[in-house]
Design a protein around this motif. Structure first.
Motif, short mmCIF file in Angstrom:
data_model
loop_
_atom_site.label_atom_id
_atom_site.label_comp_id
_atom_site.label_asym_id
_atom_site.label_seq_id
_atom_site.Cartn_x
_atom_site.Cartn_y
_atom_site.Cartn_z
N VAL A 124 52.55 -2.87 -18.86
CA VAL A 124 51.87 -1.93 -19.75
C VAL A 124 50.82 -1.25 -18.98
O VAL A 124 49.96 -1.63 -18.49
N ILE A 125 50.73 0.14 -19.21
CA ILE A 125 50.14 1.11 -18.79
C ILE A 125 49.20 1.68 -19.66
O ILE A 125 49.49 2.21 -20.57
N PRO A 126 47.96 1.51 -19.41
CA PRO A 126 46.77 1.94 -20.40
C PRO A 126 47.00 3.48 -20.47
O PRO A 126 47.08 4.04 -19.15
N ALA A 127 46.83 3.94 -21.66
CA ALA A 127 46.80 5.41 -21.83
C ALA A 127 45.64 5.59 -22.94
O ALA A 127 46.11 6.26 -24.03
N LYS A 128 44.57 5.34 -22.76
CA LYS A 128 43.24 5.51 -23.65
C LYS A 128 42.52 6.22 -23.34
O LYS A 128 41.60 7.06 -24.40
N THR A 129 41.95 6.62 -22.33
CA THR A 129 40.85 7.54 -21.63
C THR A 129 41.15 8.34 -20.83
O THR A 129 42.31 8.27 -19.98
N PRO A 130 40.52 9.31 -20.43
CA PRO A 130 40.67 10.53 -19.20
C PRO A 130 40.97 9.49 -18.13
O PRO A 130 41.58 9.88 -17.07
N ASP A 131 40.03 8.48 -17.96
CA ASP A 131 40.01 7.61 -16.49
C ASP A 131 41.58 7.12 -16.48
O ASP A 131 42.01 6.96 -15.14
N ASP A 132 42.06 6.71 -17.43
CA ASP A 132 43.67 6.01 -17.45
C ASP A 132 44.50 7.26 -16.87
O ASP A 132 45.42 6.91 -16.09
N LEU A 133 44.44 8.41 -17.37
CA LEU A 133 45.18 9.51 -16.67
C LEU A 133 45.12 9.80 -15.23
O LEU A 133 45.99 10.01 -14.55
N LYS A 134 43.62 9.52 -14.77
CA LYS A 134 43.60 9.88 -13.34
C LYS A 134 44.27 8.93 -12.52
O LYS A 134 44.51 9.18 -11.22
#
Length: 209
Positions: free
Chosen positions: A180-190
């Motif tokens: 499960v890869i978090p994809a909730k905040t801009p930090d998750d994208l980083k």
């Protein structure tokens, strides 16, 4: 007084590359050529529109979740009375965009953003940004896999992927392990960069949890 109408309706599609959404008028056009809608942010194609005699407006758009193209059509008489409708992927029911009157679309998108902020007051992003993060994360995961930067501990490098509410769910096609890869905040994208580590759980560990 004669009023000349130069638009059939308006549409708003999420860019399947970066997640941006914007409203565009559908012009009254003649001939059999396609009108291509592109994202003003990244330039990716959002949808192709065609006016077909006796059939009405035909819309083709892609879906990153299933990887297929969707085709929907709306009779002209339906467009004249339509206020707002959602457009979904035919296969997995993922929300692709909206069609209807410009004012209705604008109010709906503003309402969704405000409603999301009210339900999630501690989040530093609204409904539209949430969709953008999900779609961009999905595409980054796909790019990492394509570039050989994403591996399962079993050595597999091919995965199935699904978009959840605030995460990307991966499953290894070789051994069935999942992540499960978090994809909730801009930090998750980083975090989704070459060399990032993804924690996979084996099927037997998932069943015993």
């Amino acid at each position: 007084m004669i009023v000349l109408v130069d638009t059939l309706c308006s549409v708003a599609f999420y860019c399947q590359r970066c997640g941006q959404i914007e409203i565009a008028d559908v012009p009254v056009f003649s001939g059999h050529g396609d009108v291509v809608l592109t994202c003003s942010h990244c330039g990716a194609e959002k949808a192709r529109l065609r006016l077909v005699p006796r059939k009405g407006l035909v819309i083709e758009t892609g879906c990153v979740v299933c990887g297929q193209r969707n085709r929907v059509h709306y009779p002209l008489r339906q467009l004249r009375t339509m206020t707002l409708e959602k457009i979904y992927c035919e296969k997995d029911h993922f929300e692709l965009g909206y069609i209807g009157k410009w004012q209705a679309l604008a109010e709906f998108l503003d309402f969704n953003a405000a409603e999301y902020d009210a339900l999630h007051p501690h989040d530093a992003y609204n409904f539209m940004e949430h969709q953008q993060i999900l779609l961009e994360a999905f595409n980054r995961v796909h790019d990492l896999a394509e570039e050989g930067e994403l591996f399962c501990p079993c050595g597999g490098h091919e995965f199935t992927a699904d978009i959840a509410e605030d995460a990307i769910h991966l499953e290894c096609t070789r051994c069935g392990s999942s992540a499960v890869i978090p994809a909730k905040t801009p930090d998750d994208l980083k975090q989704l960069q070459p060399g990032c580590e993804v924690a996979f759980l084996r099927p037997d560990l998932i069943r015993n949890r």
